[in-house]
Design a protein around this motif. Structure first.
Motif, PDB file in Angstrom:
ATOM      1  N   SER A 132      32.005   4.257  92.547  1.00 42.84           N
ATOM      2  CA  SER A 132      32.461   5.642  92.467  1.00 42.84           C
ATOM      3  C   SER A 132      32.084   6.192  91.095  1.00 42.84           C
ATOM      4  O   SER A 132      32.493   5.642  90.067  1.00 42.84           O
ATOM      5  N   SER A 184      38.347   4.755  94.303  1.00 45.11           N
ATOM      6  CA  SER A 184      38.516   6.181  94.598  1.00 45.11           C
ATOM      7  C   SER A 184      39.811   6.714  93.999  1.00 45.11           C
ATOM      8  O   SER A 184      39.862   7.847  93.510  1.00 45.11           O
ATOM      9  N   VAL A 234      30.690  12.830  91.184  1.00 48.38           N
ATOM     10  CA  VAL A 234      29.256  12.745  91.492  1.00 48.38           C
ATOM     11  C   VAL A 234      29.050  12.100  92.853  1.00 48.38           C
ATOM     12  O   VAL A 234      28.349  12.643  93.707  1.00 48.38           O
ATOM     13  N   ASN A 235      29.667  10.942  93.063  1.00 47.38           N
ATOM     14  CA  ASN A 235      29.585  10.269  94.358  1.00 47.38           C
ATOM     15  C   ASN A 235      30.687   9.222  94.443  1.00 47.38           C
ATOM     16  O   ASN A 235      30.860   8.427  93.527  1.00 47.38           O
ATOM     17  N   ASP A 236      31.412   9.217  95.549  1.00 46.18           N
ATOM     18  CA  ASP A 236      32.597   8.372  95.663  1.00 46.18           C
ATOM     19  C   ASP A 236      32.341   7.045  96.365  1.00 46.18           C
ATOM     20  O   ASP A 236      33.279   6.303  96.616  1.00 46.18           O
ATOM     21  N   PRO A 286      26.310   5.946  95.276  1.00 44.63           N
ATOM     22  CA  PRO A 286      25.349   6.708  94.478  1.00 44.63           C
ATOM     23  C   PRO A 286      24.010   5.975  94.380  1.00 44.63           C
ATOM     24  O   PRO A 286      23.924   4.768  94.616  1.00 44.63           O
ATOM     25  N   GLY A 334      24.192  12.087  92.832  1.00 44.52           N
ATOM     26  CA  GLY A 334      24.953  12.310  94.045  1.00 44.52           C
ATOM     27  C   GLY A 334      24.050  12.151  95.254  1.00 44.52           C
ATOM     28  O   GLY A 334      22.836  12.378  95.172  1.00 44.52           O
ATOM     29  N   ASN A 358      28.665   9.740 100.593  1.00 46.16           N
ATOM     30  CA  ASN A 358      29.633   9.757  99.503  1.00 46.16           C
ATOM     31  C   ASN A 358      31.046   9.361  99.931  1.00 46.16           C
ATOM     32  O   ASN A 358      32.022   9.793  99.334  1.00 46.16           O
ATOM     33  N   GLY A 362      31.714  14.271  96.561  1.00 46.91           N
ATOM     34  CA  GLY A 362      30.477  14.152  95.813  1.00 46.91           C
ATOM     35  C   GLY A 362      29.847  15.499  95.577  1.00 46.91           C
ATOM     36  O   GLY A 362      30.266  16.516  96.125  1.00 46.91           O
ATOM     37  N   THR A 363      28.812  15.510  94.739  1.00 51.94           N
ATOM     38  CA  THR A 363      28.123  16.731  94.356  1.00 51.94           C
ATOM     39  C   THR A 363      26.631  16.455  94.308  1.00 51.94           C
ATOM     40  O   THR A 363      26.204  15.366  93.896  1.00 51.94           O
TER      41      THR A 363
END
Length: 243
Positions: free
Chosen positions: A96, A116, A133-135, A138, A151, A155, A161-162
């Motif tokens: 994460s 998380s 960014v990403n859970d 990534p 990201g 995710n 995430g983004t």
């Protein structure tokens, strides 16, 4: 066959799929730029993911879960993307990633440890300074000047995430504890879990390259071990400890 292109980790992939759900999943990454590579899924790929899931459930001693073919195709697509990205010095990592003030921190651990939950505490503690960014999965690009965390559409179950990228400052291995404590660790102490958490391809040449990239990863970012509880003070202690 349904075909669309997505820009993921600064590379454009043309995805050829059987089901449309794959493309719904990746919609935030849609692009019309020329493709760097393409992936195509077949029913055989879907069957492979089904059998793999059943084997994992058997190993864990839980009832066999049943997934739709469209969901299994999503897994197959990301597996193929992960294998292609190795050629671009980029690896899929199970963890994460949260960014504070544009700098990324990756938390990893065995499933169920609380990655998380911990990054949620960071978002609560830092507010608008923090970006998820990403859970879950990534992509990490290993460069001569450092590591970039990206990201991706993949995710996690909460879809946190983004579509962004940040320089990765540190990797932190989480363990549950009644008290919060962080300490720097050596690459030798971290290496086993780094290897467990990276995507490991079956192809031997790609696996050799993956091992080289994990070595470079371990030398390119700071490494920490965090014993933590679920109190928001864990975020403060972790952040300050990694400065």
């Amino acid at each position: 066959m349904i075909t669309r292109k997505y820009k993921i980790a600064d590379k454009v992939v043309e995805v050829n799929s059987i089901y449309d759900e794959v493309h719904e999943y990746c919609t935030d990454y849609l692009t019309d730029e020329p493709a760097d590579y393409s992936v195509t899924t077949t029913q055989a790929d879907i069957d492979f993911e089904c059998e793999k899931s059943a084997r994992e459930d058997e190993i864990e001693g839980i009832p066999t879960r049943h997934f739709s073919d469209s969901y299994l195709e999503e897994l197959a697509v990301y597996r193929k993307i992960a294998e292609q990205m190795i050629s671009y010095d980029t690896i899929l990592f199970h963890g994460s990633v949260v960014a504070v003030d544009g700098v990324g921190y990756l938390f990893t651990a065995k499933s169920g440890t609380g990655k998380s939950t911990h990054t949620r505490l960071w978002r609560e503690y830092f507010g608008d300074r923090a970006v998820m960014v990403n859970d879950d999965k990534p992509l990490l690009k290993i460069t001569d000047s450092g590591v970039i965390a990206y990201g991706t559409p993949y995710n996690g179950k909460h879809r946190l995430g983004t579509n962004t990228s940040v320089p990765l400052k540190a990797i932190c291995i989480l363990t549950r504890s009644a008290d919060n404590h962080i300490e720097a660790i050596t690459r030798e102490q971290a290496y086993t879990i780094l290897l467990q958490q990276v995507y490991r391809p079956a192809d031997m040449l790609k696996m050799t390259k993956t091992l080289e990239l994990v070595d470079r990863l371990a030398d390119s970012v700071k490494l920490y071990k965090l014993d933590c509880n679920m109190d928001i003070s864990a975020a403060k202690i972790a952040y300050e400890g990694m400065q």
